[in-house]
Design a protein around this motif. Structure first.
Motif, PDB file in Angstrom:
ATOM      1  N   ASP A  15      -0.449  -8.925  -7.226  1.00 51.14           N
ATOM      2  CA  ASP A  15      -1.413 -10.009  -7.361  1.00 51.14           C
ATOM      3  C   ASP A  15      -2.149  -9.920  -8.691  1.00 51.14           C
ATOM      4  OD1 ASP A  15      -0.732 -10.882  -4.851  1.00 51.14           O
ATOM      5  OD2 ASP A  15      -2.365  -9.786  -3.844  1.00 51.14           O
ATOM      6  N   LYS A  16      -2.453 -11.041  -9.253  1.00 53.11           N
ATOM      7  CA  LYS A  16      -3.170 -11.063 -10.530  1.00 53.11           C
ATOM      8  C   LYS A  16      -4.506 -10.354 -10.384  1.00 53.11           C
ATOM      9  CE  LYS A  16      -1.156 -15.237 -12.543  1.00 53.11           C
ATOM     10  NZ  LYS A  16      -1.427 -16.590 -13.125  1.00 53.11           N
ATOM     11  N   GLY A  17      -4.826  -9.598 -11.397  1.00 56.28           N
ATOM     12  CA  GLY A  17      -6.075  -8.844 -11.385  1.00 56.28           C
ATOM     13  C   GLY A  17      -5.947  -7.479 -10.755  1.00 56.28           C
ATOM     14  N   THR A  18      -4.763  -7.145 -10.249  1.00 60.00           N
ATOM     15  CA  THR A  18      -4.533  -5.810  -9.659  1.00 60.00           C
ATOM     16  C   THR A  18      -3.482  -5.081 -10.463  1.00 60.00           C
ATOM     17  OG1 THR A  18      -2.796  -6.597  -8.174  1.00 60.00           O
ATOM     18  CG2 THR A  18      -5.060  -6.682  -7.353  1.00 60.00           C
ATOM     19  N   ASP A  19      -3.501  -3.761 -10.338  1.00 59.56           N
ATOM     20  CA  ASP A  19      -2.478  -2.950 -11.011  1.00 59.56           C
ATOM     21  C   ASP A  19      -2.228  -1.706 -10.171  1.00 59.56           C
ATOM     22  OD1 ASP A  19      -4.320  -0.761 -11.752  1.00 59.56           O
ATOM     23  OD2 ASP A  19      -5.152  -2.203 -13.179  1.00 59.56           O
ATOM     24  N   ALA A  20      -1.287  -0.896 -10.627  1.00 55.85           N
ATOM     25  CA  ALA A  20      -0.895   0.313  -9.885  1.00 55.85           C
ATOM     26  C   ALA A  20      -1.243   1.571 -10.653  1.00 55.85           C
ATOM     27  CB  ALA A  20       0.604   0.262  -9.597  1.00 55.85           C
ATOM     28  N   LEU A  21      -2.222   1.498 -11.538  1.00 59.03           N
ATOM     29  CA  LEU A  21      -2.564   2.659 -12.374  1.00 59.03           C
ATOM     30  C   LEU A  21      -3.045   3.846 -11.545  1.00 59.03           C
ATOM     31  CD1 LEU A  21      -4.281   1.038 -15.490  1.00 59.03           C
ATOM     32  CD2 LEU A  21      -2.097   2.240 -15.378  1.00 59.03           C
ATOM     33  N   ASP A  22      -3.778   3.568 -10.445  1.00 57.01           N
ATOM     34  CA  ASP A  22      -4.249   4.687  -9.615  1.00 57.01           C
ATOM     35  C   ASP A  22      -3.082   5.506  -9.072  1.00 57.01           C
ATOM     36  OD1 ASP A  22      -6.866   4.151 -10.035  1.00 57.01           O
ATOM     37  OD2 ASP A  22      -7.204   3.124  -8.117  1.00 57.01           O
ATOM     38  N   ASP A  57       0.842  -1.190   0.000  1.00 53.33           N
ATOM     39  CA  ASP A  57       0.000   0.000   0.000  1.00 53.33           C
ATOM     40  C   ASP A  57       0.878   1.240   0.000  1.00 53.33           C
ATOM     41  OD1 ASP A  57      -1.861   1.976   0.333  1.00 53.33           O
ATOM     42  OD2 ASP A  57      -2.802   1.111   2.118  1.00 53.33           O
ATOM     43  N   ILE A  58       0.619   2.157  -0.931  1.00 51.77           N
ATOM     44  CA  ILE A  58       1.437   3.363  -1.037  1.00 51.77           C
ATOM     45  C   ILE A  58       1.354   4.202   0.237  1.00 51.77           C
ATOM     46  CG2 ILE A  58      -0.357   4.880  -2.025  1.00 51.77           C
ATOM     47  CD1 ILE A  58       3.349   4.700  -3.066  1.00 51.77           C
ATOM     48  N   SER A  80      -4.290   8.145  -6.870  1.00 53.42           N
ATOM     49  CA  SER A  80      -4.154   7.700  -5.479  1.00 53.42           C
ATOM     50  C   SER A  80      -3.272   8.640  -4.676  1.00 53.42           C
ATOM     51  CB  SER A  80      -3.567   6.285  -5.454  1.00 53.42           C
ATOM     52  OG  SER A  80      -3.326   5.869  -4.129  1.00 53.42           O
ATOM     53  N   TYR A  81      -2.180   9.047  -5.269  1.00 55.52           N
ATOM     54  CA  TYR A  81      -1.260   9.987  -4.589  1.00 55.52           C
ATOM     55  C   TYR A  81      -0.594  10.827  -5.676  1.00 55.52           C
ATOM     56  CZ  TYR A  81       2.179  11.912  -1.396  1.00 55.52           C
ATOM     57  OH  TYR A  81       2.933  12.783  -0.646  1.00 55.52           O
ATOM     58  N   ARG A  82      -0.925  12.093  -5.711  1.00 55.19           N
ATOM     59  CA  ARG A  82      -0.471  12.949  -6.811  1.00 55.19           C
ATOM     60  C   ARG A  82       0.812  13.685  -6.449  1.00 55.19           C
ATOM     61  NH1 ARG A  82      -2.612  14.515 -11.413  1.00 55.19           N
ATOM     62  NH2 ARG A  82      -1.963  16.496 -12.382  1.00 55.19           N
ATOM     63  N   LEU A  83       1.727  13.691  -7.414  1.00 51.80           N
ATOM     64  CA  LEU A  83       2.962  14.458  -7.297  1.00 51.80           C
ATOM     65  C   LEU A  83       3.044  15.449  -8.448  1.00 51.80           C
ATOM     66  CD1 LEU A  83       5.445  11.550  -6.457  1.00 51.80           C
ATOM     67  CD2 LEU A  83       4.590  13.268  -4.859  1.00 51.80           C
TER      68      LEU A  83
END
Length: 610
Positions: free
Chosen positions: A218-225, A187-188, A231-234
């Motif tokens: 995990d399969k079916g998950t990604d980090a696109l957010d 988790d970020i 999810s966390y903007r820079l």
């Protein structure tokens, strides 16, 4: 003009040789802190080492469990022409190139242990490693110890706080870009790197987010957010990285092959394919290189201003510290005499009013001496009983007929003896002030601060002279008191006799030898003593000034000059044995001044600052 990054690289290396790597407390401006840099931050097992190796294209970092990076590693990458052989160089090893990168890994471990020992301690002293390769971009990265939450066996209890403090000291600097490494399979919100970056860079202007281990989610998950900033903007786009797997590392899969696999992963990924052009370690390196060069270009005026200001400060301090001591005996004697003259000048200024101190001597004469004389026990010495006793003892078996001359003399001599105490006290008080002014003058003579041995010798010689002056002054003031006892002023008593005769013609004496008679004697003696007191209050200061103050101004160091004129070169060299701390300070300033002047000249000559 060479790459701006290369120029800053050389400045960083020069700073390290000067023990300037930020956070110093030596009183000198830190050039290191003004230089733009990229600090790599991440928790343990975040993939930080793999990111660096992927950017370099080589296996060269120590690996293992626990805290592996225990000192900052300043990694300077230099792009060379195609076909050239890759090699590495360490700042702490001169004239040696490493072509075997397994030896680079070993040297990093060994150099870490040289400073920290093998007990898992950490140190803020950086290791400088330069890698020359056609497979890199011009870039400088500072690899910092991984953030940790628990101390393991063999580590000090404060290791968690110590590492965070060190990392924070780097990333808190406004000129530092933060490369925050976070694993995508966590988790970020729990990312140690992002948490720290947010604290020191709340606006996110200096922070680059890097997500590792995308392929391990995990399969079916990604980090696109996260990557797309939902999810966390820079302020800067996130960059995803796919490092070698542990199996690849164990098999020593070539880094170039790993880079190719990483490109293929993003290009063929259904989740990240639309972002493939802005993903991967190669893109990250090019992005950082371009941005770092841009920032350096913008900061050059500020860097030049700092260098110029530092040069002025260093030159001013070096002037105060003075030049190194000459070896030649004649030059050493000239140096010593010059410092003696500087000391004497300050000492005289204290006496003459140019500096505070001389007024204290006047206070002795104007206040202490008269006050001490007023406290003398004349009332007791000239009491009725004392006068009767002294006059009676002076008369012997035959009482005086008219005026008890012997009694008068004994009463006066006994009274005058009391003046010896204030006279001696005045001499001693002036002596104390003069010694104090010697001490102050020594402390205020800038040239002498370099030479503690010479200071000690000058104080000893000056105090020896002052002691002689005190002896002469003591003889003089006591002689003044003795002279008053040796010869009484006849006119005073003749005038007194005439006045008493005139009074007797107009008054009736009822008891010529009663209490009134002795009270009159006491009054007459007191009047004479007051006259002498007025004289001594004026003459004692004259004697003290002539014998002590004036001689201190004229001949304070005469004894020292006599001694030094017969000294051999070795003895003078011992007097000029500098304070080691000042010698080290001068050396630091001189080295730093040389580096700063060279940097200023290079900046001034460069086309890109015009």
């Amino acid at each position: 003009m060479e790459s701006l990054i290369d120029f800053v690289n050389r400045l960083q290396r020069a700073c390290t040789t000067l023990d300037d790597y930020g956070g110093g407390n030596n009183g000198l401006s830190s050039l290191w802190e003004a230089l733009p840099s990229v600090a790599v931050v991440g928790g343990q097992s975040s993939g930080k080492s793999s990111v660096l190796e992927s950017i370099v294209g080589r296996d060269f970092l120590p690996r293992g469990s626990g805290i592996v990076t225990r000192r900052p590693l300043v990694l300077q990458l230099h792009k060379t022409g195609n076909g050239t052989e890759e090699y590495a160089e360490f700042l702490h090893i001169t004239n040696k190139r490493f072509f075997d990168f397994s030896l680079v890994r070993k040297e990093i471990q060994d150099e870490t242990d040289r400073i920290t020992g093998k007990n898992k301690q950490i140190s803020s002293v950086p290791i400088h490693l330069s890698i020359y390769s056609p497979n890199v971009v011009n870039l400088t990265l500072i690899d910092l110890p991984g953030l940790t939450k628990v101390a393991v066996e063999g580590q000090p209890e404060t290791i968690v706080e110590d590492i965070e403090s060190m990392v924070r000291s780097y990333v808190s600097k406004p000129n530092c870009l933060i490369l925050a490494i976070s694993p995508a399979n966590q988790d970020i919100a729990t990312s140690d790197a992002i948490k720290l970056a947010k604290e020191v860079d709340p606006a996110g202007d200096r922070t680059f987010g890097v997500l590792t281990k995308l392929d391990l989610m995990d399969k079916g998950t990604d980090a696109l957010d996260v990557i797309e900033g939902r999810s966390y903007r820079l302020q800067h786009p996130w960059v995803g990285i796919v490092n070698r797997s542990q199996a690849d590392i164990n098999k020593s899969v070539d880094m170039m092959v790993a880079r190719s696999k990483e490109r293929e992963y993003f290009e063929t990924s259904p989740e990240y394919g639309h972002l493939a052009a802005k993903m991967g370690s190669e893109y990250l390196a090019k992005l950082l290189s371009k941005l770092l060069e841009s920032i350096i270009r913008k900061r050059i005026p500020n860097i030049l201003a700092l260098i110029t200001r530092s040069i002025e400060e260093l030159e001013r301090e070096l002037n105060q510290l003075g030049r190194p001591v000459a070896i030649d005996a004649g030059a050493q004697l000239y140096t010593i005499l010059g410092m003696c003259r500087a000391f004497e000048k300050i000492f005289k200024e204290h006496l003459d009013g140019g500096r505070p101190g001389g007024a204290r001597i006047y206070g002795i004469f104007d206040n202490q001496l008269p006050a001490a004389i007023k406290k003398l026990p004349f009332d007791r010495h000239l009491s009725l009983q004392s006068v009767k006793r002294i006059v009676s003892e002076s008369d012997g078996y035959q009482p005086h007929l008219i005026a008890p001359e012997s009694g008068y003399r004994r009463l006066i001599e006994g009274s005058l003896n009391h003046f010896r105490g204030p006279a001696e006290a005045s001499v001693n008080a002036v002596h104390f002030v003069l010694k104090e002014l010697v001490r102050k003058a020594i402390a205020e003579t800038e040239e002498l601060k370099r030479f503690p041995s010479l200071q000690i010798e000058l104080v000893a010689a000056a105090n020896l002279s002052l002691e002689k002056f005190r002896e002469e002054s003591m003889k003089s003031v006591l002689r003044l008191v003795d002279m008053e006892s040796s010869y009484l002023t006849v006119d005073f008593f003749r005038k007194l006799h005439i006045m008493e005769t005139q009074e007797s013609l107009t008054t009736t004496t009822t008891d010529q030898f009663g209490d009134g008679h002795f009270k009159k004697i006491a009054s007459n003696v007191a009047a004479y003593i007051n006259m002498v007191s007025d004289t001594l209050v004026k003459t004692i200061p004259k004697a003290v000034v002539h014998c002590q103050v004036k001689q201190a101004k004229l001949a304070l160091l005469n004894y020292f000059y006599t001694q030094i004129s017969h000294s051999q070169g070795k003895q003078m060299g011992q007097l000029l044995d500098e304070n080691p701390a000042l010698m080290e300070r001068r050396l630091q300033c001189a080295k730093r001044l040389e580096v700063y002047k060279k940097a200023r000249d290079e900046i001034d000559a460069a086309v890109w600052v015009r």
